[in-house]
Design a protein around this motif. Structure first.
Motif, PDB file in Angstrom:
ATOM      1  N   ARG A   1     -47.125  17.110  24.014  1.00 16.59           N
ATOM      2  CA  ARG A   1     -46.369  16.506  22.917  1.00 16.59           C
ATOM      3  C   ARG A   1     -47.227  15.636  22.004  1.00 16.59           C
ATOM      4  O   ARG A   1     -46.801  15.255  20.917  1.00 16.59           O
ATOM      5  CB  ARG A   1     -45.222  15.664  23.484  1.00 16.59           C
ATOM      6  CG  ARG A   1     -44.285  16.431  24.406  1.00 16.59           C
ATOM      7  CD  ARG A   1     -43.481  17.477  23.660  1.00 16.59           C
ATOM      8  NE  ARG A   1     -42.405  16.846  22.893  1.00 16.59           N
ATOM      9  CZ  ARG A   1     -41.654  17.491  22.013  1.00 16.59           C
ATOM     10  NH1 ARG A   1     -41.911  18.765  21.763  1.00 16.59           N
ATOM     11  NH2 ARG A   1     -40.684  16.873  21.371  1.00 16.59           N
TER      12      ARG A   1
ATOM     13  N   ASP B   1     -37.176  10.755  29.137  1.00 22.73           N
ATOM     14  CA  ASP B   1     -37.220  11.746  28.057  1.00 22.73           C
ATOM     15  C   ASP B   1     -37.488  13.140  28.605  1.00 22.73           C
ATOM     16  O   ASP B   1     -36.887  14.131  28.156  1.00 22.73           O
ATOM     17  CB  ASP B   1     -38.301  11.379  27.036  1.00 22.73           C
ATOM     18  CG  ASP B   1     -37.941  10.148  26.218  1.00 22.73           C
ATOM     19  OD1 ASP B   1     -36.846   9.577  26.448  1.00 22.73           O
ATOM     20  OD2 ASP B   1     -38.750   9.745  25.366  1.00 22.73           O
TER      21      ASP B   1
ATOM     22  N   GLN C   1     -34.304  14.412  30.366  1.00 21.54           N
ATOM     23  CA  GLN C   1     -33.269  14.845  29.434  1.00 21.54           C
ATOM     24  C   GLN C   1     -33.639  16.171  28.775  1.00 21.54           C
ATOM     25  O   GLN C   1     -32.785  17.063  28.621  1.00 21.54           O
ATOM     26  CB  GLN C   1     -33.046  13.780  28.362  1.00 21.54           C
ATOM     27  CG  GLN C   1     -31.844  14.066  27.464  1.00 21.54           C
ATOM     28  CD  GLN C   1     -30.543  14.183  28.240  1.00 21.54           C
ATOM     29  OE1 GLN C   1     -30.190  13.267  28.998  1.00 21.54           O
ATOM     30  NE2 GLN C   1     -29.831  15.289  28.079  1.00 21.54           N
ATOM     31  N   ALA C   2     -34.909  16.318  28.401  1.00 19.94           N
ATOM     32  CA  ALA C   2     -35.349  17.566  27.767  1.00 19.94           C
ATOM     33  C   ALA C   2     -35.222  18.744  28.736  1.00 19.94           C
ATOM     34  O   ALA C   2     -34.841  19.857  28.343  1.00 19.94           O
ATOM     35  CB  ALA C   2     -36.787  17.419  27.280  1.00 19.94           C
ATOM     36  N   TRP C   3     -35.526  18.505  30.000  1.00 17.50           N
ATOM     37  CA  TRP C   3     -35.375  19.538  31.030  1.00 17.50           C
ATOM     38  C   TRP C   3     -33.905  19.918  31.176  1.00 17.50           C
ATOM     39  O   TRP C   3     -33.559  21.104  31.228  1.00 17.50           O
ATOM     40  CB  TRP C   3     -35.939  19.016  32.349  1.00 17.50           C
ATOM     41  CG  TRP C   3     -35.567  19.776  33.583  1.00 17.50           C
ATOM     42  CD1 TRP C   3     -34.544  19.494  34.439  1.00 17.50           C
ATOM     43  CD2 TRP C   3     -36.202  20.948  34.108  1.00 17.50           C
ATOM     44  NE1 TRP C   3     -34.507  20.390  35.467  1.00 17.50           N
ATOM     45  CE2 TRP C   3     -35.510  21.308  35.306  1.00 17.50           C
ATOM     46  CE3 TRP C   3     -37.289  21.716  33.717  1.00 17.50           C
ATOM     47  CZ2 TRP C   3     -35.873  22.394  36.073  1.00 17.50           C
ATOM     48  CZ3 TRP C   3     -37.659  22.803  34.494  1.00 17.50           C
ATOM     49  CH2 TRP C   3     -36.951  23.135  35.654  1.00 17.50           C
TER      50      TRP C   3
ATOM     51  N   ASP D   1     -31.660  19.690  28.966  1.00 18.25           N
ATOM     52  CA  ASP D   1     -31.250  20.373  27.740  1.00 18.25           C
ATOM     53  C   ASP D   1     -31.872  21.760  27.600  1.00 18.25           C
ATOM     54  O   ASP D   1     -31.587  22.476  26.632  1.00 18.25           O
ATOM     55  CB  ASP D   1     -31.620  19.538  26.513  1.00 18.25           C
ATOM     56  CG  ASP D   1     -30.824  18.243  26.424  1.00 18.25           C
ATOM     57  OD1 ASP D   1     -29.770  18.138  27.092  1.00 18.25           O
ATOM     58  OD2 ASP D   1     -31.269  17.321  25.710  1.00 18.25           O
ATOM     59  N   GLY D   2     -32.749  22.108  28.548  1.00 16.86           N
ATOM     60  CA  GLY D   2     -33.392  23.423  28.502  1.00 16.86           C
ATOM     61  C   GLY D   2     -34.462  23.546  27.441  1.00 16.86           C
ATOM     62  O   GLY D   2     -34.789  24.667  27.008  1.00 16.86           O
ATOM     63  N   ARG D   3     -35.049  22.421  27.029  1.00 17.06           N
ATOM     64  CA  ARG D   3     -36.095  22.480  26.011  1.00 17.06           C
ATOM     65  C   ARG D   3     -37.310  23.227  26.574  1.00 17.06           C
ATOM     66  O   ARG D   3     -37.812  22.894  27.655  1.00 17.06           O
ATOM     67  CB  ARG D   3     -36.521  21.075  25.599  1.00 17.06           C
ATOM     68  CG  ARG D   3     -35.396  20.234  24.994  1.00 17.06           C
ATOM     69  CD  ARG D   3     -35.058  20.681  23.585  1.00 17.06           C
ATOM     70  NE  ARG D   3     -34.038  19.851  22.988  1.00 17.06           N
ATOM     71  CZ  ARG D   3     -34.282  18.721  22.328  1.00 17.06           C
ATOM     72  NH1 ARG D   3     -35.530  18.287  22.224  1.00 17.06           N
ATOM     73  NH2 ARG D   3     -33.293  18.039  21.801  1.00 17.06           N
ATOM     74  N   PRO D   4     -37.828  24.220  25.839  1.00 13.94           N
ATOM     75  CA  PRO D   4     -38.961  25.013  26.343  1.00 13.94           C
ATOM     76  C   PRO D   4     -40.171  24.173  26.735  1.00 13.94           C
ATOM     77  O   PRO D   4     -40.846  24.479  27.724  1.00 13.94           O
ATOM     78  CB  PRO D   4     -39.278  25.948  25.172  1.00 13.94           C
ATOM     79  CG  PRO D   4     -37.973  26.098  24.449  1.00 13.94           C
ATOM     80  CD  PRO D   4     -37.315  24.750  24.554  1.00 13.94           C
ATOM     81  N   TRP D   5     -40.452  23.115  25.994  1.00 11.51           N
ATOM     82  CA  TRP D   5     -41.636  22.319  26.326  1.00 11.51           C
ATOM     83  C   TRP D   5     -41.484  21.633  27.677  1.00 11.51           C
ATOM     84  O   TRP D   5     -42.452  21.537  28.442  1.00 11.51           O
ATOM     85  CB  TRP D   5     -41.935  21.294  25.230  1.00 11.51           C
ATOM     86  CG  TRP D   5     -40.981  20.144  25.122  1.00 11.51           C
ATOM     87  CD1 TRP D   5     -39.916  20.034  24.291  1.00 11.51           C
ATOM     88  CD2 TRP D   5     -41.035  18.906  25.863  1.00 11.51           C
ATOM     89  NE1 TRP D   5     -39.276  18.825  24.468  1.00 11.51           N
ATOM     90  CE2 TRP D   5     -39.944  18.111  25.406  1.00 11.51           C
ATOM     91  CE3 TRP D   5     -41.879  18.399  26.841  1.00 11.51           C
ATOM     92  CZ2 TRP D   5     -39.689  16.841  25.922  1.00 11.51           C
ATOM     93  CZ3 TRP D   5     -41.628  17.142  27.355  1.00 11.51           C
ATOM     94  CH2 TRP D   5     -40.554  16.375  26.905  1.00 11.51           C
ATOM     95  N   ALA D   6     -40.264  21.164  27.983  1.00  8.81           N
ATOM     96  CA  ALA D   6     -40.036  20.511  29.271  1.00  8.81           C
ATOM     97  C   ALA D   6     -40.127  21.510  30.415  1.00  8.81           C
ATOM     98  O   ALA D   6     -40.679  21.215  31.483  1.00  8.81           O
ATOM     99  CB  ALA D   6     -38.679  19.817  29.274  1.00  8.81           C
TER     100      ALA D   6
END
Length: 299
Positions: free
Chosen positions: A195, A203, A206-208, A210-215
């Motif tokens: 990042r 953070d 939460q990103a994990w 939310d299924g965020r690709p970076w997480a």
């Protein structure tokens, strides 16, 4: 009749946790963060001060104390290595710890081993692998109801099992250790590099969620590395169950399921995938194991 009190102490790299039990009940559970790194003498003074306050607040004495220690300790009782707090190297635990608890029987053991022992007792499984993912990666192996290799014979250092040749450098100086890939700090470092800024745990969590690709790309290597290590243990000694705990792993929803999925991918034909479950004590397995050790050490 006066109750007998037992104290468990989990000495971690960033904090120290305490649990007091009398009979089969928890009387008190608390923790304090370490001050800035300085010296083992200062750390021990901080620990001693907190223990004194705890004893005064509860108004009790301790029959026995069990300490979970993440450091590598030699047969003589001296710390030979502790990458997270190298200032402790050379500290004689056989002298330093009893001095903090006058009048009590004192015993210590590896935090991962004690976590495994506590989880084996709670799960009723006599053959299990415990993995604790937090500031580092600890673990323990119980076979036929007994710790392997056993108290006094060295600890089960799965965190320093090499799972990736040429991988990131571990605090121990080697490359590719499980701890260097799967620990909480290692995972957060990957997130920071990706990042371009510091990524706090909340953070990333939460990103994990939310299924965020970076997480996903940051956490997945940790889960796979843990599965690789567990597969190696399975091939050698065939535990029946993997229990996954530690503060970092317990704080990430779906972490256990992700490790289980990697284990299924890595399963060898003819061998069933190892079942994976969350540790019953979450991030407190080593602390519960420390209390159990205190009970075993009591005269």
């Amino acid at each position: 009749m006066e109750k007998i009190h037992y104290l468990g102490v989990d000495i971690g790299g960033t904090k120290v946790a305490f649990r007091v039990e009398a009979d089969a009940e928890c009387v008190d559970e608390t923790a304090f963060p370490w001050g800035p790194r300085h010296s083992a003498v200062r750390d021990l003074a901080q620990l001693g001060s907190f223990v004194g306050e705890l004893r005064t607040r509860l108004g009790v004495s301790f029959r026995a104390v069990g300490a979970a220690v993440p450091a590598t300790v030699g047969p003589s009782g001296r710390v030979t290595a502790w990458p997270s707090r190298p200032e402790w190297a050379g500290t004689d635990l056989a002298v330093a710890l009893p001095a903090l608890f006058p009048g009590a029987a004192v015993a210590w053991a590896d935090d991962g081993d004690l976590g495994a022992l506590a989880e084996a007792r709670r799960s009723g499984c006599d053959d299990l692998l415990y993995l604790g993912v937090g500031t580092g990666v600890g673990g323990g192996l119980v076979l036929n109801g007994e710790l392997c290799p056993g108290l006094g014979r060295g600890s089960f250092e799965i965190g320093h099992l090499v799972v990736e040749m040429g991988g990131p450098r571990c605090l121990c100086g080697r490359r590719g250790c499980l701890q260097a890939i799967a620990s909480g700090p290692a995972t957060l470092r990957r997130a920071t590099r990706l990042r371009g800024r510091t990524v706090p745990f909340d953070d990333l969590r939460q990103a994990w969620c939310d299924g965020r690709p970076w997480a996903v790309s940051v956490i997945r290597p940790a889960c796979r590395a843990l599965a690789v290590a567990a597969i190696g243990v399975q091939e050698l000694v065939h535990p029946r169950l993997v229990l996954l705990g530690g503060g970092f792993a317990s704080g990430i929803p779906g972490f256990v399921e992700a490790v289980s999925a990697h284990l299924a991918e890595l399963a060898r034909p003819g061998l069933l995938p190892l079942p994976v479950r969350p540790a019953a004590s979450g991030g407190l397995s080593s602390l519960h194991g420390a209390v159990l050790l205190a009970r075993l050490a009591a005269p």
